[in-house]
Design an enzyme around this catalytic site. Structure first.
Site, mmCIF file in Angstrom:
data_model
loop_
_atom_site.group_PDB
_atom_site.id
_atom_site.type_symbol
_atom_site.label_atom_id
_atom_site.label_comp_id
_atom_site.label_asym_id
_atom_site.label_seq_id
_atom_site.Cartn_x
_atom_site.Cartn_y
_atom_site.Cartn_z
ATOM 1 N N GLY A 179 -27.846 20.054 -7.529
ATOM 2 C CA GLY A 179 -27.541 21.493 -7.567
ATOM 3 C C GLY A 179 -28.440 22.300 -6.642
ATOM 4 C CB THR A 229 -29.922 0.963 5.667
ATOM 5 O OG1 THR A 229 -30.578 2.239 5.853
ATOM 6 C CG2 THR A 229 -28.461 1.136 6.010
ATOM 7 N NE ARG A 250 -38.736 0.520 10.335
ATOM 8 C CZ ARG A 250 -37.547 0.748 9.789
ATOM 9 N NH1 ARG A 250 -36.476 0.251 10.342
ATOM 10 N NH2 ARG A 250 -37.446 1.469 8.686
ATOM 11 N NE ARG A 256 -28.361 -13.865 -9.338
ATOM 12 C CZ ARG A 256 -27.181 -13.539 -9.821
ATOM 13 N NH1 ARG A 256 -26.380 -12.750 -9.125
ATOM 14 N NH2 ARG A 256 -26.793 -14.009 -10.992
ATOM 15 N NE ARG A 263 -35.912 6.292 11.508
ATOM 16 C CZ ARG A 263 -36.641 5.185 11.535
ATOM 17 N NH1 ARG A 263 -37.859 5.218 11.986
ATOM 18 N NH2 ARG A 263 -36.144 4.036 11.109
ATOM 19 C CD GLN A 319 -36.206 9.681 -0.509
ATOM 20 O OE1 GLN A 319 -35.157 10.239 -0.253
ATOM 21 N NE2 GLN A 319 -37.290 9.831 0.227
ATOM 22 N N GLY A 362 -35.767 -1.419 7.436
ATOM 23 C CA GLY A 362 -36.280 -0.877 6.173
ATOM 24 C C GLY A 362 -35.665 -1.597 4.985
ATOM 25 C CG MET A 408 -36.994 8.451 3.463
ATOM 26 S SD MET A 408 -37.287 6.689 3.305
ATOM 27 C CE MET A 408 -39.024 6.621 3.748
ATOM 28 C CG ASP A 455 -27.749 5.249 9.133
ATOM 29 O OD1 ASP A 455 -27.829 4.208 8.456
ATOM 30 O OD2 ASP A 455 -28.607 5.573 9.968
ATOM 31 C CG ASP A 466 -28.841 1.544 13.463
ATOM 32 O OD1 ASP A 466 -29.831 1.404 12.726
ATOM 33 O OD2 ASP A 466 -28.775 2.393 14.364
ATOM 34 C CG ASP A 472 -31.482 5.923 6.423
ATOM 35 O OD1 ASP A 472 -32.156 6.274 5.433
ATOM 36 O OD2 ASP A 472 -31.966 5.731 7.548
#
Ligand code: F6P
Length: 322
Positions: A186, A126, A72, A21, A172, A254, A11, A170, A130, A103, A128
């Site tokens: 909030g 990414t 992908r 760059r 996953r 996002q 992604g 997002m 993660d 990953d 995420d």
């Protein structure tokens, strides 16, 4: 090292261009030729290599997406795909690779290094966040700011109509976006993959909030959770609480947009660091930043170890929404 390839895979994430760059310009500054590989792992197999120079990365630091494109690619997981990639790398005389992605991108490099004699360094890109071995990934900061901007707007209309909203963000497999957006926006409640969801408790909290004078409530939901999509959660919560919930799925917005200053800075640092690592002959690691310091973590560790959510922030969500 004389020739290095750079590609973005998986992604896309805002800041990837700033990283490209930095790789090109820092590489060139050391006399290293940098070749861009288009469409990620797929481009390695399909031989989409182009020489880059300083001018080819001009005016891109502020742009979202990736000028190299991304994909992908299932074929890269096959022996035939990997062998084709090696032939292409050898044909171009590329000795080192900078792989910018998540990953899946890193797993691809681990497999490639088993059959290729060159060097590879990962750069975490990414939204995420993660990835183990770096406090933040490139694109995460922009993504949470984009989601927050949307939530602020949702709150205006939620307050005007005294409504309940479920906002899906997002993520996953991880709740980094949801947690940070819940804190920054909030939110009254949060549903994330890392925590077993207690819908009854959430419904009860919504009811208490309304009885306590709250005009609106927002539940931030990570797309990967143990119940299902935002629509299903809204339906279940309606059954339990009797209230109607409006659903907003923020989705791919996002992933887009101009990177924040923090993402541009992180991408620049890590792109430069990746070249530094390759030029020292380091391979099989990912560039990262922990507590403000540049660190190299083995690719194996980045994919096998789990990055933990900030437990302190997690505890604060229900306290702050009283
Ligand atoms: O990994 C980044 C990410 O944006 C995830 O948060 C999301 O689940 C996924 O990619 C969506 O992938 P795609 O754009 O291929 O549908």
């Amino acid at each position: 090292m004389k020739k290095v390839g750079v590609f973005t895979s998986g992604g896309d994430a805002p800041g990837m261009n700033a990283a490209i760059r930095a790789v090109v310009r820092c590489g060139n500054a050391q006399g290293v030729e940098v070749w861009g590989i288009h469409s990620g792992h797929r481009g390695l197999i399909e031989n989409k290599f182009n020489k880059m120079d300083s001018r080819s990365v001009g005016n891109i630091i502020q742009r979202g997406g990736t000028i190299l494109g991304t994909a992908r690619c299932k074929e890269f997981k096959t022996e035939a795909g990997l062998k084709q990639a090696v032939r292409n790398l050898e044909q171009h005389g590329v000795e080192g690779l900078v792989a910018i992605g998540g990953d899946g991108t890193y797993r691809g490099m681990i497999e490639l290094l088993k059959v290729w004699k060159g060097h590879a360094v990962g750069v975490p890109g990414t939204i995420d966040n993660d990835i183990y071995g770096t406090d933040e990934t490139i694109g995460f900061n922009t993504a949470i700011n984009t989601a927050l901007e949307a939530i602020d707007k949702i709150r205006d209309t939620a307050d005007a109509h005294e409504r309940f909203f479920i906002v899906e963000v997002m993520g996953r497999h991880a709740g980094f976006i949801a947690l940070n957006v819940a804190i920054g926006g909030g939110a009254e409640e949060m549903i994330i993959p890392e925590v077993k969801t207690d819908l009854k408790a959430i419904a009860e909290h919504m009811r208490e909030g309304r009885e306590g004078g709250k005009r609106s409530s927002i539940v931030v939901v990570a797309e990967g959770n143990d119940i299902g999509g935002a629509a299903k959660i809204a339906e279940e919560l309606k059954k339990l609480s009797g209230f109607d919930y409006r659903v907003v799925i923020l989705g791919h917005i996002q992933r887009g947009g101009s990177p924040t200053a923090l993402d541009r800075r992180l991408a620049t640092k890590l792109g430069a660091f990746a070249i530094e690592l390759l030029s020292k002959g380091t391979s099989g690691v990912a560039a990262g930043e922990l507590n403000g310091k540049r660190v190299a973590t083995s690719l194996e560790d980045t994919v096998s170890k789990k990055k933990e959510l900030d437990a302190y922030l997690q505890k604060l969500v229900p306290i702050l929404s009283r």
